[in-house]
Enzyme design. Structure first.
Site, PDB file in Angstrom:
ATOM      1  CB  CYS A  68      -0.993  -0.059   1.164  1.00  0.00           C
ATOM      2  SG  CYS A  68      -2.249   1.139   0.979  1.00  0.00           S
ATOM      3  CG  HIS A 120      -3.913  -3.731   2.503  1.00  0.00           C
ATOM      4  ND1 HIS A 120      -3.049  -3.424   3.636  1.00  0.00           N
ATOM      5  CD2 HIS A 120      -4.252  -2.540   2.219  1.00  0.00           C
ATOM      6  CE1 HIS A 120      -3.058  -2.165   3.787  1.00  0.00           C
ATOM      7  NE2 HIS A 120      -3.772  -1.545   2.846  1.00  0.00           N
ATOM      8  CD  GLU A 173      -1.592  -6.619   4.802  1.00  0.00           C
ATOM      9  OE1 GLU A 173      -1.952  -5.380   5.338  1.00  0.00           O
ATOM     10  OE2 GLU A 173      -1.224  -6.712   3.782  1.00  0.00           O
TER      11      GLU A 173
END
Length: 556
Positions: free
Chosen positions: A389, A524, A526
């Site tokens: 990001c 993102h 994750e």
């Protein structure tokens, strides 16, 4: 079991916060899925904010984004990882959302002039949300945030008390998580906090079926007997939850304590569901092997997370877990170094001994120059680098300044007067006034460019083996984008735009091929990493970090 069946497990907490209700809920869901049940999970948060999207990371930790664009509590991340499921906005409910819905209904005249009250209007809205989600699952696990005694939690506790009357005692099970502290001067484990917590819960009208007791070490039988006596439960319904090395050990711990069996008996359910047993995310031999690789890895790597919220590590919770998961998939223990970006800016951070660097997302100007300096170090030294990001935006700024020669290049987020706005705000965002829920949020497609590092990484996890997928889907949370006016200049200097929106207008992934591992993404990753399916960008980073460490060790 028919689609309308409603079996609900409520998990409350007492004594103190941060005992691990989220991990415990997720672990129980993990076990129920292993037994073939379609298990769902939900978090009720007592704060008045509509969602955590505008809350400081120092206050709340990470904001977890679901595929449908909801900004949610970080426990939703635990739920998705442990259950290997993608959840939605329906799985996280706040006091703010409940009151907003009720007030809107009152303004529309839906209550026909009645006085709107906490009971029944607020509690009915809460129960409606729970029942609606429960109808989709064999068993729904509902975690109530906060602790018993908090004034904010009372409407939620009253609602779950009523649901036992609404659905019948055989369809509702109450779990209560408490602390059993060890008193070193007396050498005893103290049960009084648990007794008081249970008494407070019973005053509300909730009698817990099962007690989950957090402690430094496992409870002995005498302590369990004492708690059972004062809490009016069977000793088998007092479950010991001692400290463990990794949160991923908790499902196995609860399985050994037979918590899933106790819960299923309380709900009058069979020991096996109608689904294929063992096919889900549940704890079993494969899960235990995964945990063993975390606890006893065969090799190690040292990766730094250079961020601005490192005082509260929960601000980067999903990144941490993604690194752990990626490391376990390669039998590698990752020593995560926490580096304040401002120390890099001051020149007091030691980056030389690292095997890799992650630059995470964030908002605001503080620490940005330190992140840019860390990226320059990684690019020039050949250190494996992953930007996420804001990490991508900083990588583009660094490249523009130090490779393209655009000395004052910056993002208009931090310098509106920069002569080279290589990062600028999306047109749709320029007139936005409300901060909450107005960014590019949730899942968006990304088209991959073939013969790039990104394509190779995603090919390794595609359904077609080594075939490169044309498009991937990833979750976003941001307002600013790479300025297309500078893409040709950046590309001429060697930067590759290996992932873009399908129409090619938005940059999603950049990389630098003159480097062992230099890649950054606007999304993102994750939020998509799971124990059984680590995200390829994190796996690639860990692999590159291990290779770098091995080369250094061979050269000594």
């Amino acid at each position: 079991m028919n689609a309308g069946a409603r079996k609900i497990v409520f998990l409350t907490g007492g004594v103190m916060s941060s005992l691990g209700k989220g991990i415990t809920s997720a672990s129980l869901g993990n076990l129920l899925k292993a037994r073939g049940f379609n298990a769902g999970i939900m978090k009720l948060d007592p704060y008045i904010n509509v969602d955590p999207g505008t809350m400081s990371p120092f206050q709340h930790g990470e904001v977890y984004v679901t595929q449908d664009g909801a900004e949610t509590d970080l426990d939703i991340g635990h739920y998705e990882r442990f259950l290997q499921s993608d959840l939605t906005r329906d799985h996280n409910v706040t006091t703010g959302q409940i009151y907003d819905a009720v007030i809107r209904r009152e303004r529309a005249g839906d209550y026909l002039g009645k006085t709107v009250q906490v009971i029944p209007h607020i509690t009915d809205e809460i129960k409606s949300r729970i029942a609606g989600l429960a109808s989709r699952f064999d068993v729904l696990l509902v975690e109530i945030g906060g602790t018993v005694g908090d004034i904010e939690s009372l409407p939620f506790l009253e609602s779950i008390r009523q649901m036992k009357r609404d659905l019948g005692s055989g369809n509702v099970c109450y779990l209560h998580l408490t602390l059993v502290p060890y008193h070193p001067s007396s050498g005893e484990m103290k049960t009084k906090p648990t007794q008081h917590s249970v008494a407070a819960l019973r005053q509300i009208g909730i009698h817990p079926n099962i007690l989950l007791c957090r402690s430094q070490v496992a409870l002995d039988e005498d302590v369990k007997q004492k708690i059972a006596l004062f809490a009016d439960v069977d000793p088998a319904e007092v479950i010991s939850l001692p400290d463990v090395q990794t949160i991923y050990r908790v499902p196995s711990l609860l399985r050994e304590a037979r918590l899933d069996e106790v819960v299923l008996r309380a709900l009058s359910l069979p020991m096996e569901g109608s689904g294929q047993s063992g096919s889900g995310a549940g704890a079993g031999e494969e899960w235990d092997r995964f945990v063993h690789r975390i606890e006893v890895p065969s090799r190690r790597a040292r990766i730094a997370l250079v961020g601005k919220y490192i005082e509260l590590k929960d601000a980067y919770k999903s990144i941490v877990e993604s690194v752990i998961i990626a490391g376990a998939s390669m039998d590698t223990g990752v020593d995560l170094e926490w580096i304040d970006a401002e120390t890099v800016e001051r020149g007091t951070a030691d980056l030389e001994q690292l095997d890799g660097i992650i630059i995470p997302g964030g908002f605001g100007e503080r620490g940005v120059e330190g992140k840019i300096m860390a990226i320059r170090h990684a690019r020039e030294s050949g250190m494996p680098f992953l930007g996420i990001c804001l990490g991508l935006q900083c990588a583009v700024i660094e490249f523009a300044r130090n490779v393209c020669g655009l000395d004052d290049a910056h993002s208009v987020e931090f310098n509106e007067q920069t002569p080279h706005p290589v990062i600028h705000i999306m047109a749709a965002q320029r007139t936005v006034k409300d901060k909450g829920g107005t960014m590019r949020l949730g899942s968006y497609p990304c088209r991959l460019r073939r013969k790039t590092l990104a394509a190779a990484l995603y090919a390794g996890v595609s359904d077609n083996g080594s075939q490169v997928p044309d498009e991937i889907t990833e979750r976003h949370r941001h307002r600013y984008e790479v300025n297309n006016a500078y893409r040709d200049r950046l590309a001429e200097a060697g930067m590759i735009f290996s992932g873009t929106s399908p129409d090619g207008l938005l940059v999603e992934i950049v990389e630098y091929p003159k480097h062992p591992y230099f890649i950054a993404c606007q999304f993102h990753p994750e939020f998509r990493s799971r124990p059984k399916s680590p995200h390829p960008l994190f796996s690639g980073l860990v692999k590159a970090a291990v290779e770098r460490r091995s080369k250094k060790e061979l050269s000594l």
